[in-house]
Design an enzyme around this catalytic site. Sequence first.
Site, PDB file in Angstrom:
ATOM      1  N   ASP A 148      -6.585  16.322 -16.871  1.00 11.66           N
ATOM      2  CA  ASP A 148      -5.780  15.121 -17.173  1.00 11.66           C
ATOM      3  C   ASP A 148      -5.178  15.057 -18.584  1.00 11.66           C
ATOM      4  O   ASP A 148      -5.857  15.376 -19.562  1.00 11.66           O
ATOM      5  CB  ASP A 148      -6.647  13.859 -17.085  1.00 11.66           C
ATOM      6  CG  ASP A 148      -7.578  13.829 -15.905  1.00 11.66           C
ATOM      7  OD1 ASP A 148      -7.464  14.685 -15.039  1.00 11.66           O
ATOM      8  OD2 ASP A 148      -8.434  12.937 -15.883  1.00 11.66           O
ATOM      9  N   GLU A 199      -9.441   6.808 -10.133  1.00 11.60           N
ATOM     10  CA  GLU A 199      -9.579   7.413 -11.462  1.00 11.60           C
ATOM     11  C   GLU A 199      -8.310   7.113 -12.265  1.00 11.60           C
ATOM     12  O   GLU A 199      -7.254   6.842 -11.706  1.00 11.60           O
ATOM     13  CB  GLU A 199      -9.734   8.943 -11.359  1.00 11.60           C
ATOM     14  CG  GLU A 199     -10.921   9.404 -10.517  1.00 11.60           C
ATOM     15  CD  GLU A 199     -11.116  10.925 -10.506  1.00 11.60           C
ATOM     16  OE1 GLU A 199     -12.252  11.357 -10.701  1.00 11.60           O
ATOM     17  OE2 GLU A 199     -10.138  11.671 -10.298  1.00 11.60           O
TER      18      GLU A 199
HETATM   19  C1  FRU Z   1      -9.604  12.983 -13.158  1.00 15.92           C
HETATM   20  C2  FRU Z   1     -11.005  13.039 -13.736  1.00 15.92           C
HETATM   21  C3  FRU Z   1     -11.309  11.763 -14.514  1.00 15.92           C
HETATM   22  C4  FRU Z   1     -12.342  12.216 -15.489  1.00 15.92           C
HETATM   23  C5  FRU Z   1     -11.876  13.609 -15.827  1.00 15.92           C
HETATM   24  C6  FRU Z   1     -12.982  14.549 -16.139  1.00 15.92           C
HETATM   25  O1  FRU Z   1      -9.060  14.224 -12.890  1.00 15.92           O
HETATM   26  O2  FRU Z   1     -11.929  13.258 -12.712  1.00 15.92           O
HETATM   27  O3  FRU Z   1     -11.717  10.691 -13.700  1.00 15.92           O
HETATM   28  O4  FRU Z   1     -12.412  11.399 -16.617  1.00 15.92           O
HETATM   29  O5  FRU Z   1     -11.148  14.073 -14.704  1.00 15.92           O
HETATM   30  O6  FRU Z   1     -12.488  15.773 -16.579  1.00 15.92           O
END
Ligand code: FRU
Length: 535
Positions: A60, A243
């Site tokens: 992300d 998320e």
């Molecule tokens: C989304 C996620 C988020 C988390 C991050 C961990 O892709 O699962 O919810 O904070 O990646 O790398």
Amino acid sequence: MKSKKHLPLAFYSAILLSAGGFIPYSAVAQTTAVSVSASAEEQMYRPNFHFTPKKGWMNDPNGMFYADGKYHLFYQHFPDGNKWGPMHWGHAVSKDLIQWEELPIAIYPDKDKYIFSGSAVVDINNTSGLGIGNTAPIVAVYTLHDMKKEKENKIDVEQQDIAFSNDNGFTWQKFEEGNPVVKNPGIRDFRDPKVTWDETHKQWIMVLAAQDRSQFYKSKDLKSWQYLSDFGKNIGAHGGVWECPDFFEIKVQGTNETKWVLIQSLNPGGANGGSGTQYFIGDFDGTAFTLDPNFAKRIEQEKAVWIDYGKDNYAGVTWNNIPNSDGRRLFIGWMSNWDYAQDVPTNVWRSSTTIAREIQLIKKGNEFSLVSIPVKEINQYISKTIKGKSLKGKGNLSIPEAAKVDLTKAIIDFKLKNIKQDTYTFMLSNDKGESLTFGINNAAHYLFVDRSKSGKNDFSEKFAATITKASLGGSQKEGAFKIILDKTSIEIFYNNGEKVITEIFFPQQPFTSLSVSSKQTIELNNLVINQLNKN
Ligand code: FRU
């Protein structure tokens, strides 16, 4: 993310133990079977103008803001391996959202305490009191994820912490004495805080993802937060965990009317499987978000409204602190999907971002929707423009102008006119017989991308198993396409970004030609092919 990320983690822990705690990057990199050498991979698959970390894993985008003439981009990063692992905040800056310079890691994890996704705000009035002198502090709010608690099957695995910068975002300090700023309230998935300033109610608002809903908190100083409300338990798509939300007020294009937008990613359960990002439009009274009534009806009909219908635009959020004189709402996403992100055929690095996009809110009658358009800065990189001839005919027509440019760095615009109730298929192809097809099925009213013959796809069963579709909600008489091509990605912006499809692919040779076919007469006008000089 749960099941997907547990595997690699166990995998890296095993290496950690056997290597006595230190994992040399090369050792990790070699653990994945690859069929190309690092330099061939670099040449074939390193995007020309999409951001990738020099080495290691990325997911992300996080904490983006603009300060002192620079756009900052942070990202979920494991610099020592090419699969998900101990999460750091990687860092890059750009003056134009296209050319990125990678900087040293911004925030490191502690043992077992990973730095998950979050956001950052420029605290112009020093509400946090964390500033020194005249430089506004920048405050990053992120999820601290405790791996030890995760392994012990505890519930309170995730909490929200802050870090701050007193040098316009280049170096960061964890706010040790004040963390956590939001404790875990007894919810296992409780993460990805996105903070915004609510000018009407003079308060900071944090939205975060709490399993199957978004939660809102408020604060005066970014350090002490008060719970406000929930949104979304039975609204929109719920095929997986929610998320990476985003929440902001935005003007309706061309008016002074404003609405609030909630962006909410989820995985799995995306528009075309795996990871996807939906959005909601409504109002915010300082405490709760309520859906616009017409948007609520649209959700009842469509189940969910997506910011992008492609498989490869996930966890995207918007920049903080864009100057009023600019006024844009700027967005960038992770150009991959948890269904296969850890298996794509690159070894040195994994994943890139989408092109940065401007998000606009448009209103037609009483219907609000978001459109996404590539940032105008990309036009600064145009080195050659070819205006194409209009095409009219049946069968399979070549678009010869496309062969005159390097299709691994190009923008192609055209209009299809007099579209009949049939399918119009565009094909990008190479000498190896590989092809990526996309187009419009105007009998069933959808756009599509099919990457099943586009090159390597055996690294994952899910990668090319289905054709990606974006419903158009009705018959089209004509349609305008803007297509951005890099070495391993296509981004299709239909009718000025009303529908978007973003997908990645891995041909063994670059695509060098473009054609279009239909059983009906094809009328293709306004063809413009722009070559980008970026690499
Ligand atoms: C989304 C996620 C988020 C988390 C991050 C961990 O892709 O699962 O919810 O904070 O990646 O790398």
